[in-house]
Design an enzyme around this catalytic site. Structure first.
Site, PDB file in Angstrom:
ATOM      1  N   GLN A 161       0.799  -1.226   0.000  1.00 55.38           N
ATOM      2  CA  GLN A 161       0.000   0.000   0.000  1.00 55.38           C
ATOM      3  C   GLN A 161       0.832   1.277   0.000  1.00 55.38           C
ATOM      4  O   GLN A 161       0.465   2.259  -0.642  1.00 55.38           O
ATOM      5  CB  GLN A 161      -0.913   0.002   1.231  1.00 55.38           C
ATOM      6  CG  GLN A 161      -1.877   1.173   1.290  1.00 55.38           C
ATOM      7  CD  GLN A 161      -2.962   0.935   2.316  1.00 55.38           C
ATOM      8  OE1 GLN A 161      -3.972   0.303   2.026  1.00 55.38           O
ATOM      9  NE2 GLN A 161      -2.751   1.405   3.521  1.00 55.38           N
ATOM     10  N   GLU A 205      -2.872  10.403  -0.610  1.00 54.06           N
ATOM     11  CA  GLU A 205      -1.918  10.830   0.409  1.00 54.06           C
ATOM     12  C   GLU A 205      -0.728  11.577  -0.181  1.00 54.06           C
ATOM     13  O   GLU A 205       0.294  11.765   0.486  1.00 54.06           O
ATOM     14  CB  GLU A 205      -1.459   9.625   1.231  1.00 54.06           C
ATOM     15  CG  GLU A 205      -2.624   8.983   1.985  1.00 54.06           C
ATOM     16  CD  GLU A 205      -2.213   7.805   2.847  1.00 54.06           C
ATOM     17  OE1 GLU A 205      -1.007   7.469   2.875  1.00 54.06           O
ATOM     18  OE2 GLU A 205      -3.088   7.217   3.505  1.00 54.06           O
ATOM     19  N   ASP A 240       4.448   0.162   4.128  1.00 57.36           N
ATOM     20  CA  ASP A 240       3.216  -0.256   4.798  1.00 57.36           C
ATOM     21  C   ASP A 240       2.570  -1.258   3.869  1.00 57.36           C
ATOM     22  O   ASP A 240       2.007  -0.889   2.830  1.00 57.36           O
ATOM     23  CB  ASP A 240       2.293   0.934   5.052  1.00 57.36           C
ATOM     24  CG  ASP A 240       0.941   0.524   5.643  1.00 57.36           C
ATOM     25  OD1 ASP A 240       0.738  -0.680   5.894  1.00 57.36           O
ATOM     26  OD2 ASP A 240       0.090   1.407   5.846  1.00 57.36           O
ATOM     27  N   ASP A 309      -0.539  -1.894  12.773  1.00 54.49           N
ATOM     28  CA  ASP A 309      -1.618  -0.912  12.602  1.00 54.49           C
ATOM     29  C   ASP A 309      -2.946  -1.638  12.735  1.00 54.49           C
ATOM     30  O   ASP A 309      -3.585  -1.608  13.787  1.00 54.49           O
ATOM     31  CB  ASP A 309      -1.487  -0.221  11.251  1.00 54.49           C
ATOM     32  CG  ASP A 309      -2.622   0.768  10.982  1.00 54.49           C
ATOM     33  OD1 ASP A 309      -3.392   1.082  11.911  1.00 54.49           O
ATOM     34  OD2 ASP A 309      -2.758   1.230   9.825  1.00 54.49           O
ATOM     35  N   LYS A 334      -3.482   5.949  15.916  1.00 61.33           N
ATOM     36  CA  LYS A 334      -4.527   6.672  15.184  1.00 61.33           C
ATOM     37  C   LYS A 334      -5.699   6.881  16.146  1.00 61.33           C
ATOM     38  O   LYS A 334      -6.479   5.953  16.379  1.00 61.33           O
ATOM     39  CB  LYS A 334      -4.999   5.881  13.962  1.00 61.33           C
ATOM     40  CG  LYS A 334      -3.954   5.703  12.865  1.00 61.33           C
ATOM     41  CD  LYS A 334      -4.496   4.826  11.742  1.00 61.33           C
ATOM     42  CE  LYS A 334      -3.500   4.677  10.608  1.00 61.33           C
ATOM     43  NZ  LYS A 334      -3.973   3.710   9.576  1.00 61.33           N
ATOM     44  N   SER A 364      -6.148   8.423   5.242  1.00 60.54           N
ATOM     45  CA  SER A 364      -6.152   8.843   3.831  1.00 60.54           C
ATOM     46  C   SER A 364      -7.187   9.928   3.566  1.00 60.54           C
ATOM     47  O   SER A 364      -7.023  10.752   2.667  1.00 60.54           O
ATOM     48  CB  SER A 364      -6.383   7.639   2.915  1.00 60.54           C
ATOM     49  OG  SER A 364      -7.555   6.950   3.280  1.00 60.54           O
TER      50      SER A 364
END
Length: 419
Positions: A161, A205, A240, A309, A334, A364
């Protein structure tokens, strides 16, 4: 006597995020007339254990979330001292009464929680990062810049990603950021030369999405760009993987680079990449329930920061499993994944007590608010992920970090970071 810090009004507003989708902004005003706001970001690639957003019409509005703020949260918080973050967040959780925040909505709750923190810091006349850090003198975190997009963030065939650059060996954040921007520009020129200017359009992003199919193609492009820009040995690489997104649960295989790999084969795939390239950071290499595979990879790559994550979703419940199994060295932070600032603090405190690296991250779907930059500095995050050095909702965070460094003379984390 009226407490000048008491909450007088909480108000919701439907706004637009960086992908053109609706999101919610929450304003909080005190009896003394001090007001600030919090925005709810939104991810494209989400862990299944994240707090659930309240949306309507197939995600096209957040009108119900606005109503929840105006008619449920506003009267509930009226009169509470805005400095009482823990009390505010507990009340929001109690009213919601679900494990995944689905009644009030994770988006509604996090926007309110952020608004409370920002309003309290403003009422006290403090910078947000200083309000969070207290008397400690934090450092500016190392940026992880996502400069090539794949997976759910792009229209190419790359399964990974995010392809990331990590500017470590610099004396200041400003030096590190502008060196990374040099690499970003060099990459843009390389993509233009090889694939055409059309492929230098940026994704959600701010990264590029050239027509690549193979992981090594992307890594080669970035490695060449680092060397051509003159930063070999100073700027490193990361990824990632977002492993859940290319995992076929029926086949129990990972579909990547035209191959079907079992978990052990994927582990060997990563080991080969780390041998070939200066990769110091690897996020979500496996699907979100593979605590043992994360642990095996981290054990074999002791100098690489394997990070969770989707594995943790900023949730202390899953972090405890990762700590027990020694799954990762790093954790993504996050706040909107778990839903409140207080729960995020619990998560980061536990990670810190277990000597884990903190990587504070955007989503994002962002807004121009730069709260996450203040938050990262305040919690003494080792790294920060806010995208490429492009698009206003990304650069606003970098500019805030530059401002903090310039105004308060904070040192750069990378100056003292050893691999």
């Amino acid at each position: 006597m009226i407490n000048r810090f008491s909450i007088e009004k909480v108000k919701g507003l439907e706004i637009v995020d960086s992908r053109g989708n609706p999101t919610i902004r929450v304003f909080i005003r005190t009896s003394d007339g001090v007001e600030s706001f919090g925005d709810a970001p939104a991810g494209a690639s989400k862990g299944t254990r994240e707090a659930v957003e309240v949306r309507d019409e197939n995600g096209l509005t957040v009108k119900r979330a606005v109503d929840i703020v105006n008619y449920i949260i506003d009267p509930a918080l009226h009169g509470i001292d805005v400095r009482e973050q823990g009390i505010i967040d507990k009340l929001l959780k109690d009213i919601d009464s679900t494990e995944n925040k689905s009644k009030l909505g994770g988006n509604t709750i996090i926007a309110t929680s952020i608004a409370a923190l920002k309003t309290a810091s403003k009422a006290l006349g403090l910078e947000v990062f200083k309000y969070i850090s207290g008397p400690r003198l934090p450092k500016i975190p190392i940026p992880l810049l996502n400069i090539i997009n794949g997976g759910l963030h792009a229209g190419n065939k790359l399964k990974i990603q995010e392809f990331i650059i990590v500017p470590i060996k610099f004396n200041t954040f400003k030096e590190a950021l502008f060196a990374a921007i040099d690499v970003y520009r060099t990459l843009k020129g390389l993509i233009t030369e090889r694939y055409g200017k059309i492929y230098t359009a940026v994704g959600d992003e701010g990264g590029f999405s050239p027509p690549l199919e193979d992981t090594r193609e992307a890594l080669d492009l970035i490695y060449t760009s680092i060397n051509n820009a003159g930063y070999e040995g100073k700027i490193y690489m990361g990824m990632d993987a977002a492993g859940s997104d290319f995992y076929d649960s029926k086949k129990e295989k990972y579909i990547i680079d035209g191959r079907e790999l079992d978990p052990n084969q994927l582990l060997e795939f990563y080991l080969d990449l780390v041998k070939q390239y200066p990769i110091v950071y690897l996020e979500d290499p496996f699907e979100e329930n593979s605590f043992d595979m994360f642990s095996q990879l981290q054990n074999k790559l002791s100098s690489t920061i394997i990070t969770g994550d989707d594995l943790y979703t900023t949730n202390i419940k899953y972090l405890k499993i990762g700590i027990e199994k020694r799954s990762t060295k790093g954790v993504i932070v996050k706040p909107n994944q778990v839903g409140t600032i207080s729960e995020t603090f619990e998560f980061t405190n536990l990670a810190r007590r277990n000597s884990m690296k903190l990587i504070t991250s955007h989503r994002s779907g962002e807004t121009e608010d730069n709260f996450i930059a203040d938050f990262a500095v305040g919690i003494e995050s080792d790294f920060i992920k806010v995208g490429a050095p492009a698009r206003g909702e990304r650069t606003s965070k970098y500019n805030k970090l530059l401002e903090i460094e310039n105004k308060f003379g904070l040192e750069y984390e990378g100056k003292y970071f050893y691999l």
